[in-house]
Design a protein around this motif. Structure first.
Motif, mmCIF file in Angstrom:
data_model
loop_
_atom_site.group_PDB
_atom_site.id
_atom_site.type_symbol
_atom_site.label_atom_id
_atom_site.label_comp_id
_atom_site.label_asym_id
_atom_site.label_seq_id
_atom_site.Cartn_x
_atom_site.Cartn_y
_atom_site.Cartn_z
ATOM 1 N N ILE A 21 3.549 1.822 9.705
ATOM 2 C CA ILE A 21 3.076 2.272 8.389
ATOM 3 C C ILE A 21 2.244 1.165 7.732
ATOM 4 O O ILE A 21 1.206 1.437 7.114
ATOM 5 C CB ILE A 21 4.269 2.681 7.486
ATOM 6 C CG1 ILE A 21 4.983 3.912 8.071
ATOM 7 C CG2 ILE A 21 3.786 2.992 6.064
ATOM 8 C CD1 ILE A 21 6.264 4.289 7.358
ATOM 9 N N ARG A 63 0.818 -1.215 0.000
ATOM 10 C CA ARG A 63 0.000 0.000 0.000
ATOM 11 C C ARG A 63 0.850 1.263 0.000
ATOM 12 O O ARG A 63 0.451 2.282 -0.522
ATOM 13 C CB ARG A 63 -0.931 0.000 1.211
ATOM 14 C CG ARG A 63 -2.060 -1.007 1.106
ATOM 15 C CD ARG A 63 -3.059 -0.820 2.232
ATOM 16 N NE ARG A 63 -2.465 -1.125 3.530
ATOM 17 C CZ ARG A 63 -2.511 -2.346 4.096
ATOM 18 N NH1 ARG A 63 -3.128 -3.321 3.478
ATOM 19 N NH2 ARG A 63 -1.952 -2.557 5.262
ATOM 20 N N LYS A 64 2.003 1.201 0.641
ATOM 21 C CA LYS A 64 2.846 2.392 0.745
ATOM 22 C C LYS A 64 4.267 2.056 0.322
ATOM 23 O O LYS A 64 4.712 0.912 0.456
ATOM 24 C CB LYS A 64 2.875 2.902 2.190
ATOM 25 C CG LYS A 64 1.535 3.383 2.703
ATOM 26 C CD LYS A 64 1.233 4.776 2.202
ATOM 27 C CE LYS A 64 -0.153 5.208 2.672
ATOM 28 N NZ LYS A 64 -0.600 6.443 2.073
ATOM 29 N N LYS A 65 4.951 3.084 -0.146
ATOM 30 C CA LYS A 65 6.336 2.896 -0.553
ATOM 31 C C LYS A 65 7.247 3.648 0.422
ATOM 32 O O LYS A 65 7.089 4.850 0.634
ATOM 33 C CB LYS A 65 6.508 3.463 -1.965
ATOM 34 C CG LYS A 65 7.819 3.071 -2.623
ATOM 35 C CD LYS A 65 8.033 3.835 -3.909
ATOM 36 C CE LYS A 65 7.241 3.268 -5.072
ATOM 37 N NZ LYS A 65 7.646 3.890 -6.366
ATOM 38 N N LEU A 99 4.136 -3.606 2.136
ATOM 39 C CA LEU A 99 4.792 -2.341 1.814
ATOM 40 C C LEU A 99 5.769 -2.571 0.671
ATOM 41 O O LEU A 99 6.209 -3.695 0.456
ATOM 42 C CB LEU A 99 5.616 -1.836 3.011
ATOM 43 C CG LEU A 99 4.916 -1.490 4.317
ATOM 44 C CD1 LEU A 99 5.957 -1.248 5.401
ATOM 45 C CD2 LEU A 99 4.016 -0.272 4.132
ATOM 46 N N GLY A 151 -0.896 3.091 7.572
ATOM 47 C CA GLY A 151 -0.686 3.902 6.374
ATOM 48 C C GLY A 151 0.235 5.075 6.587
ATOM 49 O O GLY A 151 0.653 5.372 7.679
ATOM 50 N N ASP A 208 6.438 7.296 -0.432
ATOM 51 C CA ASP A 208 5.503 7.959 0.487
ATOM 52 C C ASP A 208 6.216 8.435 1.749
ATOM 53 O O ASP A 208 5.749 9.334 2.435
ATOM 54 C CB ASP A 208 4.383 6.989 0.877
ATOM 55 C CG ASP A 208 3.566 6.570 -0.333
ATOM 56 O OD1 ASP A 208 2.953 7.466 -0.948
ATOM 57 O OD2 ASP A 208 3.567 5.378 -0.685
ATOM 58 N N TYR A 209 7.301 7.747 2.071
ATOM 59 C CA TYR A 209 8.098 8.104 3.253
ATOM 60 C C TYR A 209 9.574 7.959 2.921
ATOM 61 O O TYR A 209 9.950 7.099 2.121
ATOM 62 C CB TYR A 209 7.803 7.164 4.438
ATOM 63 C CG TYR A 209 6.392 7.225 4.943
ATOM 64 C CD1 TYR A 209 6.015 8.160 5.903
ATOM 65 C CD2 TYR A 209 5.433 6.344 4.454
ATOM 66 C CE1 TYR A 209 4.719 8.213 6.365
ATOM 67 C CE2 TYR A 209 4.131 6.386 4.908
ATOM 68 C CZ TYR A 209 3.778 7.338 5.864
ATOM 69 O OH TYR A 209 2.494 7.388 6.320
#
Ligand code: BES
Ligand code: MN
Ligand code: ZN
Length: 490
Positions: A486, A246-248, A298, A490, A356-357
């Motif tokens: 995360i 869902r997140k990078k 992730l 998220g 994303d982070y």
């Protein structure tokens, strides 16, 4: 006086007979007073511990020969400190007792009844040894530990906790091994090779840019720092993409395999510790492996610059102007501020993937030690970013890092290179100044955390809790906590 905070720990050497299930069943909170272990000592354990001088203070280890009262020949009681102890205290007690058991091959632990994850993690971390370079065979190492199941919770959760905390401890050990490998054996080329092996063994994609590729790509920071060494620099990229990612998350870690300071050479005293200047790199490599081992939902990509900072006829100089990856130019005033240069290249590369982070970590400044000491990392980042921001990352595991400000106004005036009469500015707030330098290379809206682990990444003193001598594996557990957060939120 012996209080409730002293927990019996069952130790069993390889020669001892089998212990029975009922051996484990003693009550934990009143371990010294109730349950089979207490019963085996006819209720005399508290007094016995008292005679042995036990006070119950944190990490205090008291060894009690069982004299046949238990299947195990040795009982280890370890202090938990104040009665309101928490997870970190259990982890430390487990680490301290594991170190005390270094002469045993097998043991049983009752600390897991309090907190299974902390007991497993602390035990594995405390029993870590690095013997590769020892010419004489050392003592036996703890090879098998049985953990008492917590009274509460279901078996499925216990299994998951066991798996997660074992994986975390493994990745901390990988980091420690890399940091503890001496700089004649761990240099950019061999570090990159090791990263490739580790990635392949864990189903992680890996890419290595060698010196030629770095030149072609325009990585002026990494090349500038690395050019003084006959061991050529590298940029390694490890990527893991989990199911339903869902997140990078982009990770960047400083990989200076040895930091002499370069032409701005460091004093001889303590320079040997600069073998640990790749602790950040090792930690982010291990963190990608961890994401793969635990199948986080992730995408995690580590961008890892590796170079050796040496003085030589080819070395970069104070006064050089480097053109960094992405085109920004930097005037070098002190070749010992090499970390931020290789990190800047890596950060720019990492941000090309639109993460994303961004989390970067480095043994970046001596000023971190001045400000926060040997055991607390400094965490910095954008003050205002959309979404969760960076403050959530300040205290994920055991209050091991402390949020520091990144105030443009107070530190920045020393940054512009060419200021007549004050070219070198002042040395105050060096940790913040380094973070501000990095910030120049981070997109303004990207949630970004920078962890300066100059002190905590390496333990030059004796062991304590679950921390052994040498590389500590910091900040793998912090990154693990952030990734898990995360993944969940998220
Ligand atoms: N690797 C060092 C920082 C360091 C110091 C790590 C002590 C661990 C223990 C870093 O490259 C360095 O030399 N930093 C300089 C920066 C200065 C020249 C601006 C420092 O902190 O003195
Ligand atoms: Mn340096
Ligand atoms: Zn350095």
């Amino acid at each position: 006086m012996v209080g409730d905070t002293l927990l019996p720990h069952l130790g069993q050497s390889a020669a001892a007979g089998l212990y029975t299930d009922s051996t484990f069943a003693f009550s934990i909170r009143g371990g010294a007073r109730r349950g089979p272990v207490a019963a085996a000592f006819d209720g005399g354990l508290p007094e016995l511990l008292g005679v042995l001088g036990a006070t119950g203070k944190a990490e205090e280890v008291v060894k009690v020969p069982t004299g046949g009262k238990l299947a195990a020949p040795l009982l280890i009681a370890v202090g938990l400190g104040k009665p309101d102890y928490g997870t970190e205290q259990v982890r430390r007690a487990a680490g301290a007792s594991a170190r005390a058991l270094s002469k045993s091959k097998k043991a049983a632990s009752a600390l897991s009844a309090l907190d299974l994850g902390a007991a497993v993690e602390g035990t594995l971390l405390g029993s870590y040894t690095f013997t590769k370079y020892k010419s004489e065979a050392g003592e036996a190492t703890l090879a098998r530990v049985e953990f008492v199941s917590p009274a509460e919770g279901v078996a499925k959760d216990h299994k998951a906790a066991l798996k997660a905390h074992t994986a975390i401890a493994e990745c901390v050990a990988i980091t420690r091994d890399l940091v503890n490998t001496p700089p004649n054996d761990l240099y950019p080329g061999s570090f990159a090779e090791r990263a490739v092996e580790l990635a392949q063994a864990n189903g992680v994609e890996v890419e290595v840019l060698d010196e030629k590729a770095l030149r072609k790509g325009g990585y002026g920071g990494i090349l500038g720092v690395g050019v003084g060494s006959s061991r050529q620099p590298r940029l390694v990229r490890l990527s893991y993409k989990g199911p339903k990612a869902r997140k990078k998350v982009a990770l960047v870690g400083k990989g200076i395999t040895f930091d002499t300071g370069g032409i701005s050479i460091k004093p001889a005293a303590g320079m040997d510790e600069m073998t640990s200047d790749m602790g950040g790199a090792a930690a982010v490599v291990a963190s990608v492996l961890l994401a793969a081992k635990l199948k986080y939902p992730l995408e995690v990509v580590a961008t890892v610059p590796m170079a050796e900072n040496m003085p030589s006829g080819d070395a970069y100089r104070p006064g050089d102007v480097l053109t960094m990856y992405g085109g920004k130019t930097v005037e070098v005033l002190n070749t010992d501020a090499e970390g931020r240069l290789i990190l800047a290249d890596a950060i720019v590369r990492a941000c090309e993937d639109n993460p994303d982070y961004l989390i970067d970590t480095a043994t970046l400044t001596g000023a971190q030690l001045v400000a926060l000491g040997k055991r607390t990392a400094g965490i910095m980042g954008h003050r205002r970013v959309p979404g969760p921001g960076w403050r959530r990352w300040a205290t994920p595991s055991g209050r091991s890092s402390w949020a520091m400000p990144c105030p443009r106004s107070s530190v920045r005036p020393r940054l512009p290179a060419r200021r007549p009469g004050q070219r070198h500015g002042h040395r105050f707030g060096g940790m913040l100044a380094a973070a501000l330098f990095l910030r120049e290379f981070v997109p303004a809206e990207l949630p970004w955390a920078h962890l300066d682990v100059a002190g905590p990444a390496y333990n030059s003193g004796g062991p304590f809790g679950y921390v052994t001598k040498g590389g500590t594996g910091v900040p793998v557990r912090t990154i693990a906590a952030v990734l898990a957060d995360i993944a969940a939120n998220g």
